[in-house]
Design an enzyme around this catalytic site. Structure first.
Site, PDB file in Angstrom:
ATOM      1  N   SER A 279       5.386   2.778   4.194  1.00 23.84           N
ATOM      2  CA  SER A 279       4.659   3.898   3.636  1.00 23.84           C
ATOM      3  C   SER A 279       4.889   5.127   4.508  1.00 23.84           C
ATOM      4  O   SER A 279       4.999   5.009   5.727  1.00 23.84           O
ATOM      5  CB  SER A 279       3.169   3.552   3.582  1.00 23.84           C
ATOM      6  OG  SER A 279       2.408   4.725   3.476  1.00 23.84           O
ATOM      7  N   LYS A 285       1.754  -0.535   6.481  1.00 15.38           N
ATOM      8  CA  LYS A 285       2.255  -1.171   5.263  1.00 15.38           C
ATOM      9  C   LYS A 285       3.701  -1.652   5.276  1.00 15.38           C
ATOM     10  O   LYS A 285       4.552  -1.109   5.948  1.00 15.38           O
ATOM     11  CB  LYS A 285       2.053  -0.210   4.083  1.00 15.38           C
ATOM     12  CG  LYS A 285       0.564  -0.099   3.730  1.00 15.38           C
ATOM     13  CD  LYS A 285       0.372   0.674   2.472  1.00 15.38           C
ATOM     14  CE  LYS A 285       0.791  -0.145   1.283  1.00 15.38           C
ATOM     15  NZ  LYS A 285       0.836   0.683   0.094  1.00 15.38           N
ATOM     16  N   GLU A 292       9.267  -4.979  -6.954  1.00 18.95           N
ATOM     17  CA  GLU A 292       8.634  -4.113  -7.960  1.00 18.95           C
ATOM     18  C   GLU A 292       9.704  -3.521  -8.867  1.00 18.95           C
ATOM     19  O   GLU A 292       9.543  -3.431 -10.088  1.00 18.95           O
ATOM     20  CB  GLU A 292       7.847  -2.993  -7.261  1.00 18.95           C
ATOM     21  CG  GLU A 292       6.607  -3.527  -6.555  1.00 18.95           C
ATOM     22  CD  GLU A 292       6.059  -2.573  -5.495  1.00 18.95           C
ATOM     23  OE1 GLU A 292       6.316  -1.361  -5.580  1.00 18.95           O
ATOM     24  OE2 GLU A 292       5.381  -3.049  -4.569  1.00 18.95           O
TER      25      GLU A 292
END
Ligand code: ARG
Length: 494
Positions: A279, A285, A292
């Site tokens: 991130s 993160k 995805e």
């Protein structure tokens, strides 16, 4: 210079904006080589039928071969003034050897049968590449399955912890789906691998062509009989898009599994850092962007099928330009799928299975409830519906999973609900909680017991080998036809 080779019917040249609108020349690069190969086979046949002389075929083939080589080396710049690749290549030949001989190259065929040959030749190669990649992926998965036969894992339905299983069982379920996809590819391949050449525009030709010969030269397995069917049907494209869409749906679901299992909430697996992003703002993160994107990219492959449905459904019999828009759908579906498989391959090679966390989840769940119910059925002949009720009440009364593993509580409930006094063996709870023993008792075929999982791995490997033999035969047939054609071409050009 006048570029058009057959626009004499009309006075004005094509308007530039219209040309841009209707041209497929850039999309056609996908089939450029196939177009040349198809043209070579057609002309070889014309020569053998004595429609072309030896000198003529020599010139035509030499020119086509030099164009092919230049194409492969990126030495030919596509001329965007052409509507599509077919007249462009024809014009290249004519420019090189003159209209006297070059003008004979399109005898006895039309762009309608030509484009269908090109796309079929291309699809064959793409389906073979797809098969090869899927087989490679299965090998990676088989390896992972082998390594995780003992990795206990909860099996979920409705996202609820359902039954005890092992990680390998999930992987085997993926492999089984991929094998069915490979079988589907084999089936559609056999239907697609037919020769439409010779159907000409729609109603055949008066030229004495030999359709069997081009079939042989291109390694097709028979011809499309009906000339309308040959130039008009697009089920051969639709089937491919159906197949790629289905594979994408399977892959999207696999991606979803991985995504969930890799969350901090689950922590069943960990993806290698190489395949994760970070991130820009939250320093803690590790984002599984690759998975995805597999999910969203597969959506595109699925929508390509929908687009094709819309494009084909209202087209009357015959050739219509609508069909031209199907080509980029195919290109996109294949390329997207190839990239997805590539990513899955490396992800599964490097995935870390977190056995400890899976065991932790198992211990915190009522995952052995059905095993307990079946145990009561088998040990004491309690009807399943009653034993289900006993365990359901046991769960209802307990505040944590350990509570259902209480010998006295179970005996009390048996008495209350079944109205029989039953004394459970002293080692009852111990055996029940032994995960290894628990799975051993799952004797049904296809269960996640160790022996069944081992059998499954062997069976899946065998199925994969069987489908691989068929795939290799397809590749071999193309190779043989190519060699046969190239030998004749070499001899004629020499
Ligand atoms: N570019 C066309 C396609 O991709 C080739 C066939 C053209 N045929 C015709 N009758 N205009 O479908």
């Amino acid at each position: 210079m006048k570029k058009d080779i057959y626009r004499d019917r009309l006075e004005a040249p094509l308007n530039e904006k219209v040309l841009n609108f209707i041209s497929s020349i850039e999309d056609d690069l996908w089939i450029a080589e196939e177009d040349i190969i198809g043209t070579e086979a057609h002309n070889l046949m014309l020569y053998e039928q004595k429609i072309l002389s030896k000198n003529e075929i020599k010139k035509i083939l030499s020119s086509l071969e030099s164009i092919r080589k230049k194409f492969l080396n990126g030495q030919i710049k596509i001329d965007k003034n052409f509507e599509d690749i077919h007249p462009f290549i024809e014009k290249c030949v004519i420019d090189e050897i003159g209209i006297e001989i070059g003008g004979k190259l399109h005898t006895g065929r039309s762009r309608n049968d030509q484009v269908s040959v090109d796309i079929r030749l291309k699809i064959r190669n793409e389906l073979n590449k797809l098969s090869e990649m899927l087989i490679d992926l299965i090998d990676v998965l088989l390896d992972l399955s082998q390594k995780t036969i003992n990795s206990y894992m909860p099996l979920y339905t409705h996202f609820q912890r359902g039954q005890l299983g092992v990680f390998a069982h999930y992987i085997n379920n993926y492999i089984a789906q991929i094998i069915r996809s490979l079988e589907r590819i084999e089936e559609i391949y056999n239907r697609i691998n037919k020769n439409p050449l010779g159907a000409c525009a729609i109603g055949g030709t008066s030229i004495n062509i030999n359709r069997m010969r081009t079939t042989e030269l291109l390694g097709f397995d028979g011809i499309f009989e009906n000339s309308i069917d040959a130039i008009s049907s697009r089920d051969y494209i639709y089937e491919v898009l159906m197949c790629t869409a289905l594979i994408s749906i399977q892959f999207s679901r696999i991606a979803e599994d991985l995504l969930i299992w890799s969350t901090k909430e689950f922590q069943f697996i960990e993806l290698d850092d190489q395949y994760c992003s970070v991130s820009s703002v939250m320093p803690q993160k590790k984002n599984p962007d690759t998975i995805e994107l597999i999910r969203s990219k597969s959506s595109k492959v699925i929508s390509n099928l929908f687009s094709a449905s819309m494009m084909i459904k209202a087209v009357p019999s015959g050739y219509f330009k609508d069909f031209q828009e199907l080509k980029p759908l195919l290109t996109n579906s294949f390329d997207t799928l190839f990239s997805i498989i590539e990513i899955f391959n490396i992800i599964f090679k490097t995935i870390k299975v977190n056995e400890k966390n899976m065991i932790k989840t198992i211990n915190q769940s009522y995952i052995l409830a059905l095993d307990l119910a079946e145990y009561l059925v088998q040990m004491f002949n309690i009807p399943f519906r009653i034993s289900h009720k006993i365990v359901a009440n046991l769960v209802k009364q307990s505040s944590n999973p350990k509570d259902i593993m209480n010998k006295e509580k179970i005996e009390t409930l048996i008495l209350e609900i079944y109205k029989h006094k039953i004394e459970l063996p002293s080692d009852f709870i111990e055996t029940l909680q032994d995960l290894e023993l628990c799975l051993q008792k799952r004797i049904s075929q296809g269960s996640p017991s160790k022996s069944e999982v081992k059998n499954a791995i062997k069976a899946l490997d065998k199925q994969k080998e069987a489908i691989k033999i068929k795939y290799l035969k397809r590749v071999e047939t193309i190779k043989n036809a190519t060699k046969h054609r190239e030998d004749i071409i070499k001899r004629l050009i020499a």
